[in-house]
Design a protein around this motif. Structure first.
Motif, PDB file in Angstrom:
ATOM      1  N   ARG A 116       0.828  -1.209   0.000  1.00 42.88           N
ATOM      2  CA  ARG A 116       0.000   0.000   0.000  1.00 42.88           C
ATOM      3  C   ARG A 116       0.859   1.255   0.000  1.00 42.88           C
ATOM      4  N   GLU A 117       1.983   1.190   0.679  1.00 47.62           N
ATOM      5  CA  GLU A 117       2.897   2.335   0.697  1.00 47.62           C
ATOM      6  C   GLU A 117       3.468   2.574  -0.697  1.00 47.62           C
ATOM      7  N   GLN A 118       3.792   1.490  -1.400  1.00 54.20           N
ATOM      8  CA  GLN A 118       4.295   1.620  -2.768  1.00 54.20           C
ATOM      9  C   GLN A 118       3.241   2.246  -3.669  1.00 54.20           C
ATOM     10  N   GLN A 119       2.011   1.770  -3.537  1.00 51.31           N
ATOM     11  CA  GLN A 119       0.923   2.301  -4.354  1.00 51.31           C
ATOM     12  C   GLN A 119       0.724   3.793  -4.093  1.00 51.31           C
ATOM     13  N   GLN A 120       0.761   4.166  -2.816  1.00 48.98           N
ATOM     14  CA  GLN A 120       0.562   5.567  -2.456  1.00 48.98           C
ATOM     15  C   GLN A 120       1.712   6.431  -2.969  1.00 48.98           C
ATOM     16  N   TYR A 121       2.917   5.910  -2.877  1.00 49.52           N
ATOM     17  CA  TYR A 121       4.101   6.638  -3.331  1.00 49.52           C
ATOM     18  C   TYR A 121       4.035   6.894  -4.837  1.00 49.52           C
ATOM     19  N   ILE A 122       3.685   5.857  -5.596  1.00 50.97           N
ATOM     20  CA  ILE A 122       3.587   6.000  -7.050  1.00 50.97           C
ATOM     21  C   ILE A 122       2.464   6.966  -7.420  1.00 50.97           C
ATOM     22  N   LEU A 123       1.356   6.886  -6.693  1.00 46.77           N
ATOM     23  CA  LEU A 123       0.244   7.800  -6.958  1.00 46.77           C
ATOM     24  C   LEU A 123       0.679   9.248  -6.758  1.00 46.77           C
ATOM     25  N   GLU A 135       1.342  19.191   1.510  1.00 50.89           N
ATOM     26  CA  GLU A 135       1.034  19.369   2.932  1.00 50.89           C
ATOM     27  C   GLU A 135      -0.449  19.105   3.205  1.00 50.89           C
ATOM     28  N   LYS A 136      -1.308  19.668   2.367  1.00 49.41           N
ATOM     29  CA  LYS A 136      -2.752  19.496   2.552  1.00 49.41           C
ATOM     30  C   LYS A 136      -3.187  18.069   2.223  1.00 49.41           C
ATOM     31  N   TYR A 137      -2.601  17.513   1.179  1.00 49.58           N
ATOM     32  CA  TYR A 137      -2.919  16.139   0.765  1.00 49.58           C
ATOM     33  C   TYR A 137      -2.565  15.161   1.883  1.00 49.58           C
ATOM     34  N   ASP A 138      -1.387  15.321   2.462  1.00 50.46           N
ATOM     35  CA  ASP A 138      -0.949  14.433   3.546  1.00 50.46           C
ATOM     36  C   ASP A 138      -1.880  14.537   4.751  1.00 50.46           C
ATOM     37  N   SER A 144      -8.056  10.551   7.112  1.00 49.30           N
ATOM     38  CA  SER A 144      -8.919   9.473   6.623  1.00 49.30           C
ATOM     39  C   SER A 144      -8.408   8.115   7.086  1.00 49.30           C
ATOM     40  N   LYS A 145      -7.099   7.940   7.049  1.00 41.75           N
ATOM     41  CA  LYS A 145      -6.504   6.672   7.471  1.00 41.75           C
ATOM     42  C   LYS A 145      -6.810   6.393   8.937  1.00 41.75           C
ATOM     43  N   ALA A 146      -6.706   7.424   9.765  1.00 40.83           N
ATOM     44  CA  ALA A 146      -6.998   7.270  11.193  1.00 40.83           C
ATOM     45  C   ALA A 146      -8.469   6.915  11.403  1.00 40.83           C
ATOM     46  N   THR A 147      -9.339   7.543  10.617  1.00 46.12           N
ATOM     47  CA  THR A 147     -10.773   7.264  10.723  1.00 46.12           C
ATOM     48  C   THR A 147     -11.077   5.837  10.291  1.00 46.12           C
ATOM     49  N   LYS A 168     -18.864   6.583   3.339  1.00 45.72           N
ATOM     50  CA  LYS A 168     -19.139   7.975   3.706  1.00 45.72           C
ATOM     51  C   LYS A 168     -17.836   8.747   3.908  1.00 45.72           C
ATOM     52  N   VAL A 169     -16.876   8.093   4.566  1.00 46.05           N
ATOM     53  CA  VAL A 169     -15.581   8.740   4.800  1.00 46.05           C
ATOM     54  C   VAL A 169     -14.859   8.969   3.473  1.00 46.05           C
TER      55      VAL A 169
END
Length: 201
Positions: A116-123, A135-138, A144-147, A168-169
């Motif tokens: 998942r980290e690889q996918q997020q990094y490539i995205l 900054e805002k994206y992170d 969302s991840k915490a939720t 919904k989230v």
């Protein structure tokens, strides 16, 4: 010759089985490195060709390992992760002499990431975020991840309830991201999310 044919058959069966419903990373069999990663790490043509060859061999090894484990019966995910990690280290040993120290360390960091980290990094590489956007994206994705983590605990055992709550989230997250990303970036983001959902099916 017999050993070669047996290995080839195992590999073909592995690619077919896992290409249909196996690990998401290998949906279409061995893949070359994402072009965005190659660009980010500034690989030249020779480095790209050599590392891609090693990277695809690494994927073949992982798929073969998974296929053999599946044939033996019930799959132990923890054990498979350990074996996969060993193959990662073996792959990194092979690529160490193909890159200079700086590129190798950057490539190593990518390989050792969880999927998942690889996918997020490539995205994020595809999105080409500005510092302000980053900054805002992170902040949005971290929230969302915490939720999501809280919802998994709250709805443990209630898959339908958790699915509805997460939708919904996700909808709220998309609205927040749309205020940060450009229209083109949002298109890239949505396409990436659709691809991930498709791979889970």
């Amino acid at each position: 010759m017999k050993k070669y044919i047996t290995t080839l058959l195992i590999l073909m069966l592995t690619i077919t089985a896992y290409g249909q419903r196996g690990p998401r990373f290998f949906m279409k069999g061995p893949q070359e490195l994402p072009s965005e990663l190659v660009e980010e790490l500034q690989f030249d043509d020779t480095e790209t060709k050599k590392v891609n060859k090693a990277f695809m061999k690494f994927q073949e090894d992982v798929m073969t390992m998974m296929m053999l484990a599946k044939e033996e019966g019930e799959v132990d995910r923890e054990e498979m992760k350990k074996e996969s990690d060993k193959l990662k280290l073996k792959h990194l040993e092979k690529t160490k002499g193909l890159l200079d120290d700086q590129k190798y360390e950057q490539y190593k960091a990518f390989v050792l990431m969880e999927m998942r980290e690889q996918q997020q990094y490539i995205l994020e590489l595809k999105l080409r975020l500005t510092p302000d956007q980053k900054e805002k994206y992170d902040a949005i994705t971290a929230s969302s991840k915490a939720t999501f983590t809280q919802l998994r605990e709250q709805f443990e055992g209630d898959r339908e309830g958790m699915r509805e709550a997460m939708q919904k989230v996700q909808k709220q997250q998309m609205m927040m991201l749309s205020s940060v990303l450009t229209e083109e970036q949002m298109t890239i983001y949505k396409e990436s999310m659709q691809q991930r959902r498709g791979r889970r099916q």
